[in-house]
Write a protein that holds these residues in place. Structure first.
Motif, mmCIF file in Angstrom:
data_model
loop_
_atom_site.group_PDB
_atom_site.id
_atom_site.type_symbol
_atom_site.label_atom_id
_atom_site.label_comp_id
_atom_site.label_asym_id
_atom_site.label_seq_id
_atom_site.Cartn_x
_atom_site.Cartn_y
_atom_site.Cartn_z
ATOM 1 N N SER A 167 0.801 -1.226 0.000
ATOM 2 C CA SER A 167 0.000 0.000 0.000
ATOM 3 C C SER A 167 0.835 1.277 0.000
ATOM 4 C CB SER A 167 -0.937 0.000 1.207
ATOM 5 O OG SER A 167 -0.187 -0.186 2.390
ATOM 6 N N SER A 168 2.101 1.198 0.366
ATOM 7 C CA SER A 168 2.980 2.376 0.314
ATOM 8 C C SER A 168 4.436 1.959 0.459
ATOM 9 C CB SER A 168 2.626 3.358 1.449
ATOM 10 O OG SER A 168 2.997 2.802 2.700
ATOM 11 N N GLY A 169 5.321 2.898 0.157
ATOM 12 C CA GLY A 169 6.738 2.652 0.375
ATOM 13 C C GLY A 169 7.036 2.514 1.865
ATOM 14 N N THR A 170 6.328 3.292 2.673
ATOM 15 C CA THR A 170 6.508 3.223 4.124
ATOM 16 C C THR A 170 6.148 1.817 4.626
ATOM 17 O OG1 THR A 170 5.826 5.537 4.184
ATOM 18 C CG2 THR A 170 5.934 4.389 6.287
ATOM 19 N N ALA A 171 5.045 1.269 4.107
ATOM 20 C CA ALA A 171 4.641 -0.094 4.485
ATOM 21 C C ALA A 171 5.727 -1.095 4.089
ATOM 22 C CB ALA A 171 3.316 -0.451 3.816
ATOM 23 N N VAL A 196 11.371 11.552 6.091
ATOM 24 C CA VAL A 196 11.125 10.952 7.401
ATOM 25 C C VAL A 196 10.587 9.510 7.313
ATOM 26 C CG1 VAL A 196 8.729 11.751 7.727
ATOM 27 C CG2 VAL A 196 10.273 11.569 9.710
ATOM 28 N N ALA A 197 9.977 9.168 6.169
ATOM 29 C CA ALA A 197 9.421 7.816 6.007
ATOM 30 C C ALA A 197 10.503 6.739 6.032
ATOM 31 C CB ALA A 197 8.626 7.708 4.706
ATOM 32 N N SER A 198 11.757 7.105 5.725
ATOM 33 C CA SER A 198 12.842 6.119 5.804
ATOM 34 C C SER A 198 13.051 5.660 7.240
ATOM 35 C CB SER A 198 14.169 6.709 5.309
ATOM 36 O OG SER A 198 14.045 7.257 4.033
ATOM 37 N N ALA A 199 12.841 6.570 8.185
ATOM 38 C CA ALA A 199 13.209 6.300 9.576
ATOM 39 C C ALA A 199 12.041 5.868 10.457
ATOM 40 C CB ALA A 199 13.855 7.556 10.175
ATOM 41 N N GLU A 271 17.555 -1.287 1.090
ATOM 42 C CA GLU A 271 17.780 -0.188 0.160
ATOM 43 C C GLU A 271 16.475 0.576 -0.040
ATOM 44 O OE1 GLU A 271 19.346 -1.638 -3.499
ATOM 45 O OE2 GLU A 271 19.580 0.379 -4.317
ATOM 46 N N ASP A 272 16.422 1.802 0.459
ATOM 47 C CA ASP A 272 15.253 2.663 0.253
ATOM 48 C C ASP A 272 15.427 3.326 -1.112
ATOM 49 O OD1 ASP A 272 13.311 4.583 0.135
ATOM 50 O OD2 ASP A 272 13.653 5.380 2.156
ATOM 51 N N ALA A 273 14.829 2.673 -2.129
ATOM 52 C CA ALA A 273 14.963 3.142 -3.512
ATOM 53 C C ALA A 273 13.692 3.857 -3.964
ATOM 54 C CB ALA A 273 15.294 1.966 -4.430
ATOM 55 N N ALA A 274 12.998 4.477 -2.990
ATOM 56 C CA ALA A 274 11.725 5.147 -3.282
ATOM 57 C C ALA A 274 11.879 6.217 -4.364
ATOM 58 C CB ALA A 274 11.167 5.780 -2.006
ATOM 59 N N GLU A 275 13.069 6.809 -4.428
ATOM 60 C CA GLU A 275 13.267 7.922 -5.367
ATOM 61 C C GLU A 275 14.093 7.506 -6.581
ATOM 62 O OE1 GLU A 275 14.997 10.991 -2.892
ATOM 63 O OE2 GLU A 275 13.293 10.951 -1.510
ATOM 64 N N SER A 276 14.496 6.227 -6.615
ATOM 65 C CA SER A 276 15.472 5.845 -7.650
ATOM 66 C C SER A 276 15.007 4.691 -8.528
ATOM 67 C CB SER A 276 16.814 5.497 -6.993
ATOM 68 O OG SER A 276 16.665 4.414 -6.085
ATOM 69 N N PHE A 295 10.434 0.348 -3.069
ATOM 70 C CA PHE A 295 10.032 1.408 -4.002
ATOM 71 C C PHE A 295 8.754 2.057 -3.509
ATOM 72 C CE2 PHE A 295 12.243 -1.666 -6.853
ATOM 73 C CZ PHE A 295 13.313 -0.852 -7.175
ATOM 74 N N SER A 296 8.526 3.294 -3.953
ATOM 75 C CA SER A 296 7.284 4.014 -3.629
ATOM 76 C C SER A 296 6.607 4.443 -4.917
ATOM 77 C CB SER A 296 7.609 5.247 -2.791
ATOM 78 O OG SER A 296 6.497 6.130 -2.773
ATOM 79 N N PHE A 297 5.277 4.345 -4.929
ATOM 80 C CA PHE A 297 4.485 4.869 -6.049
ATOM 81 C C PHE A 297 3.561 5.964 -5.556
ATOM 82 C CE2 PHE A 297 5.156 0.240 -6.717
ATOM 83 C CZ PHE A 297 6.141 0.350 -7.676
ATOM 84 N N ASN A 298 4.055 6.739 -4.605
ATOM 85 C CA ASN A 298 3.311 7.900 -4.125
ATOM 86 C C ASN A 298 3.142 8.907 -5.290
ATOM 87 O OD1 ASN A 298 2.071 9.413 -2.087
ATOM 88 N ND2 ASN A 298 3.918 10.635 -1.806
ATOM 89 N N GLY A 299 2.192 9.816 -5.135
ATOM 90 C CA GLY A 299 1.831 10.712 -6.240
ATOM 91 C C GLY A 299 2.963 11.563 -6.790
ATOM 92 N N ASN A 300 3.956 11.878 -5.965
ATOM 93 C CA ASN A 300 5.028 12.755 -6.432
ATOM 94 C C ASN A 300 6.224 11.978 -6.970
ATOM 95 O OD1 ASN A 300 5.924 11.667 -4.064
ATOM 96 N ND2 ASN A 300 6.533 13.598 -3.117
ATOM 97 N N LYS A 301 6.190 10.655 -6.925
ATOM 98 C CA LYS A 301 7.353 9.863 -7.324
ATOM 99 C C LYS A 301 7.434 9.712 -8.846
ATOM 100 C CE LYS A 301 9.008 9.637 -3.321
ATOM 101 N NZ LYS A 301 8.349 9.058 -2.173
ATOM 102 N N ILE A 302 8.479 9.032 -9.297
ATOM 103 C CA ILE A 302 8.755 9.034 -10.738
ATOM 104 C C ILE A 302 7.654 8.341 -11.538
ATOM 105 C CG2 ILE A 302 10.228 6.969 -10.727
ATOM 106 C CD1 ILE A 302 12.054 9.092 -12.536
ATOM 107 N N GLY A 307 -0.953 5.952 -4.787
ATOM 108 C CA GLY A 307 -0.320 5.619 -3.519
ATOM 109 C C GLY A 307 0.025 4.143 -3.601
ATOM 110 N N GLY A 308 1.229 3.785 -3.211
ATOM 111 C CA GLY A 308 1.598 2.371 -3.280
ATOM 112 C C GLY A 308 3.077 2.188 -3.061
ATOM 113 N N GLY A 309 3.481 0.929 -2.934
ATOM 114 C CA GLY A 309 4.894 0.629 -2.746
ATOM 115 C C GLY A 309 5.188 -0.793 -3.176
HETATM 116 C C1 LIG Z 1 8.538 8.768 -0.754
HETATM 117 C C2 LIG Z 1 9.553 8.181 0.079
HETATM 118 C C3 LIG Z 1 9.265 7.159 0.998
HETATM 119 C C4 LIG Z 1 7.878 6.743 1.352
HETATM 120 O O1 LIG Z 1 7.074 6.254 0.356
HETATM 121 P P1 LIG Z 1 5.487 6.323 0.517
HETATM 122 O O2 LIG Z 1 5.011 5.489 -0.635
HETATM 123 O O3 LIG Z 1 5.095 7.756 0.386
HETATM 124 O O4 LIG Z 1 5.109 5.736 1.825
HETATM 125 C C5 LIG Z 1 10.315 6.589 1.676
HETATM 126 N N1 LIG Z 1 11.567 6.996 1.508
HETATM 127 C C6 LIG Z 1 11.889 7.986 0.652
HETATM 128 C C7 LIG Z 1 13.320 8.365 0.516
HETATM 129 C C8 LIG Z 1 10.902 8.629 -0.073
HETATM 130 O O5 LIG Z 1 11.220 9.636 -0.887
#
Ligand SMILES: *Cc1c(COP(=O)(O)O)cnc(C)c1O
Length: 491
Positions: A167-171, A196-199, A271-276, A295-302, A307-309
Motif C-alpha cells: 500500500s505504500s513505500g513506508t509499508a 522521514v518515512a525512511s526512519a 535499500e530505500d529506492a523510493a526515489e530511484s 520502491f514508492s508509487f506515491n503521487g510525487n514519485k517518478i 499511492g503504493g509501494g
Molecule cells: C517517498 C519516500 C518514501 C515513502 O514512500 P510512501 O510510498 O510515500 O510511503 C520513503 N523513503 C523515501 C526516501 C521517499 O522519498
C-alpha cells in the motif's frame, strides 16, 4: 510532452501537411522553416481556414499562402515577452529564435496560465485500460491479476527474482524491518539526509534509529561514517540489526564502498529506492543491491499508483512472508486463523492497474527527468554560486528532483529567499529534505559524522529542489530558468 519538432514543417510542404502539424501540436500553430532550419513564417489554423475559403487546395504548396510577419521573441528576451505577445494578439503559441532565426523553443499559453509544480503525476496511454479491465471483471479488490502482473513486471524490469506490491513505500520499509526481525530495543542505522518515512518504521518496531551522515559529493550515506559507527557499535556490543541506505533524489548511494562494510559486520542492508526506480549503478538496477529493496508509487514519485509501494529481493521466503504479513497474517485454514500479528498493507487490484500502465512509460519518465536536470545545468552553468547535484559517470540517476546547492560566502542569496521569489511567480521549489537529526521528533536520536559537524546539515542550509516533473513543458522550465537567472542577477 510536445516537442519543438512537432511544430516544424518544411517550406516545401503542402497545406495538408501544415494541417497535420497544427493538429499534432495542439498549439494551433506551425513553424515553416527553410532547409537550414531558419523560420520563414508561422501559420495558424486561422490562416489555413481563410486560404481554403479563398479557394486554395489541400494539395497546394504552403509557399502560396499570403505572406505574414510572424510573432516571435529573440533569444535574449524573457519568456514574459512571449506571454505579452500572446495576450496582445490572441495567439496560443510563440516561438523563440536564435540569432540566425532558428527556432529554439516554443512557448504556449498553457505554460503561463498554470502554476508550475515541483513534481506531479504523469499518466501514460494505458493506465486507464488496465483499470477498466479491473472494473469490467469486477476485480476491484483485494489483490487480483493486476497485482500479480505488476509484481512480475517490476521484478523483470529491474532484474530481481521476487516482488510484493504494497500500500505504500513506508509499508514496504516497515515490513522489511519486520522480516529482518527488528524489534524492541534493537538498533537500526539509517541515512540522515532523507525523507522521514525512511526512519519512522524503525520506531514502529520499537527499535532505535542511529543516523549516519551523508558524504559531500553523492549526498548519500558516507561509507566512512558508516564504518566509524559500526566500529563504535561493535566496541560497545550494540551492533545494528539492519542498515537503511537511501538513494537520494534518484542517485545511487556508493554501494561499492557501503556493501563490503555491511558484509564485514554481517548486517543486512535495506535499500530505500523510493526515489530511484529506473536508476542504475554500474549497469545494475537501483533497488537490487540490498537484502531487500523498497520502491514508492506515491503521487510525487517518478511513477505513481496514486499511492503504493513495492518490496523486492532475491529471497523468495522473505517476499512470500511479506505478502503473508501484509494480508493480516492469515494462515491457510478453513477459518480465520492467526498466529502472528499482521498488517493490512497489500496494494489493490485497481491501483496495480495504474502501476502497470505507468511501468510501460518508466524509461521515458526517467529520460524526461534527466533532460530537465541537464537543461537546468546547461542553462544556468554560468551562475557560479550554484553547485549541481552530482551526475557521476558510473551511475545513471533518475534525477527525480533536480537539486542545487547555493554556495555563497557573501550570504547574499539564501534558499528560502529564492523559493519565496519563485513562489511569487507561481513556481514551486522546495528546500531539500531536512536531515533526520534536525527533526524535533528525532532530537534524542544519535547521529554520527566523520566530517566535523554533520555534512547533511550543511547541505540542508544551502539546498533547493527545482520543478522537475517529467511533464514539465519546455516553456514552463524556461520560465523557471529565467526567474532563477533574474534572482541571481538582481542581488
Ligand atoms: C517517498 C519516500 C518514501 C515513502 O514512500 P510512501 O510510498 O510515500 O510511503 C520513503 N523513503 C523515501 C526516501 C521517499 O522519498
Amino acid at each position: 510532452m510536445i516537442n519543438l519538432r512537432d511544430f516544424m514543417v518544411s517550406h516545401k510542404t503542402t497545406i495538408r501537411e501544415l494541417l497535420v502539424a497544427i493538429d499534432r501540436n495542439a498549439g494551433q500553430l506551425a513553424l515553416v522553416v527553410d532547409s537550414a532550419g531558419r523560420l520563414q513564417r508561422t501559420v495558424t489554423d486561422g490562416d489555413v481556414r481563410r486560404a481554403l475559403l479563398d479557394g486554395m487546395e489541400l494539395s497546394d504548396a504552403a509557399s502560396a499562402l499570403p505572406p505574414k510577419t510572424p510573432w516571435i521573441i529573440e533569444e535574449h528576451q524573457d519568456p514574459a515577452a512571449a506571454h505579452s505577445l500572446m495576450q496582445e494578439h490572441g495567439i496560443n503559441a510563440v516561438p523563440q529564435l536564435d540569432s540566425s532565426r532558428r527556432p529554439i523553443r516554443m512557448f504556449r499559453l498553457s505554460d503561463f496560465d498554470a502554476k508550475v509544480w515541483l513534481s506531479t503525476p504523469h499518466m501514460g496511454a494505458d493506465e486507464r485500460r488496465f483499470v477498466d479491465e479491473a472494473f469490467d471483471t469486477n476485480w476491484i479488490a483485494p489483490l487480483g491479476p493486476n497485482v500479480d502482473a505488476f509484481e512480475q513486471e517490476i521484478a523483470d524490469y529491474i532484474g530481481v527474482s521476487h516482488a510484493a506490491a504494497l500500500s505504500s513505500g513506508t509499508a514496504a520499509l516497515h515490513l522489511a524491518l519486520q522480516l529482518l526481525e527488528v524489534g524492541r530495543g534493537d538498533i537500526v542505522f539509517c541515512a540522515d539526509l532523507t525523507f522521514v518515512a525512511s526512519a519512522n518504521p524503525i520506531v514502529y518496531q520499537g527499535a532505535e534509529p542511529v543516523f549516519i551522515d551523508c558524504e559531500a559529493d553523492s549526498w548519500n550515506m558516507s561509507a566512512g561514517a558508516l564504518e566509524a559507527a559500526l566500529r563504535l557499535a561493535a566496541e560497545s556490543n550494540q551492533l545494528p540489526k539492519a542498515i537503511i541506505v537511501v538513494n537520494l533524489y534518484g542517485e545511487q548511494a556508493n554501494m561499492d564502498a557501503l556493501l563490503p562494510i555491511a558484509e564485514r559486520y554481517e548486517i543486512p542492508l535495506i535499500e530505500d529506492a523510493a526515489e530511484s526506480l529506473g536508476a542504475t549503478y554500474r549497469g545494475r538496477h537501483s533497488g537490487t543491491f540490498g537484502k531487500l529493496g523498497v520502491f514508492s508509487f506515491n503521487g510525487n514519485k517518478i511513477i505513481t499508483t496514486s499511492g503504493g509501494g513495492m518490496l523486492v529481493g532475491e529471497d523468495q521466503k522473505l517476499i512470500e512472508r511479506a505478502r503473508f504479513l501484509a494480508t493480516q497474517a492469515k494462515e491457510s485454514a478453513p477459518y480465520y486463523l492467526h498466529k502472528t500479528i499482521g498488517f493490512n498493507y497489500r496494494m489493490s487490484n485497481v491501483l496495480a492497474g495504474i502501476g502497470r500502465g505507468q511501468l510501460q512509460v518508466l524509461s521515458e519518465r526517467v529520460a524526461a527527468r534527466r533532460s530537465v536536470y541537464q537543461n537546468y545545468k546547461e542553462q544556468l552553468s554560468d551562475i557560479d554560486v550554484l553547485t549541481w547535484f552530482p551526475d557521476r559517470s558510473h551511475s545513471k540517476s533518475t534525477h527525480w528532483l533536480s537539486a542545487i546547492l547555493i554556495d555563497d560566502p557573501t550570504h547574499n542569496f539564501a534558499p528560502g529567499d529564492l523559493i519565496d521569489f519563485l513562489a511569487r511567480h507561481d513556481i514551486e521549489a522546495r528546500r531539500i529534505w531536512r536531515p533526520m537529526h534536525m527533526q524535533p521528533v528525532y532530537a534524542h536520536a544519535k547521529a554520527l559524522s566523520i566530517s566535523g559537524g554533520m555534512q547533511s546539515a550543511r547541505h540542508f542550509s544551502r539546498g533547493i529542489c527545482l520543478p522537475s516533473g517529467s511533464n514539465l513543458t519546455d516553456g514552463q522550465q524556461q520560465r523557471a530558468i529565467d526567474l532563477i537567472r533574474r534572482y541571481f542577477r538582481a542581488r
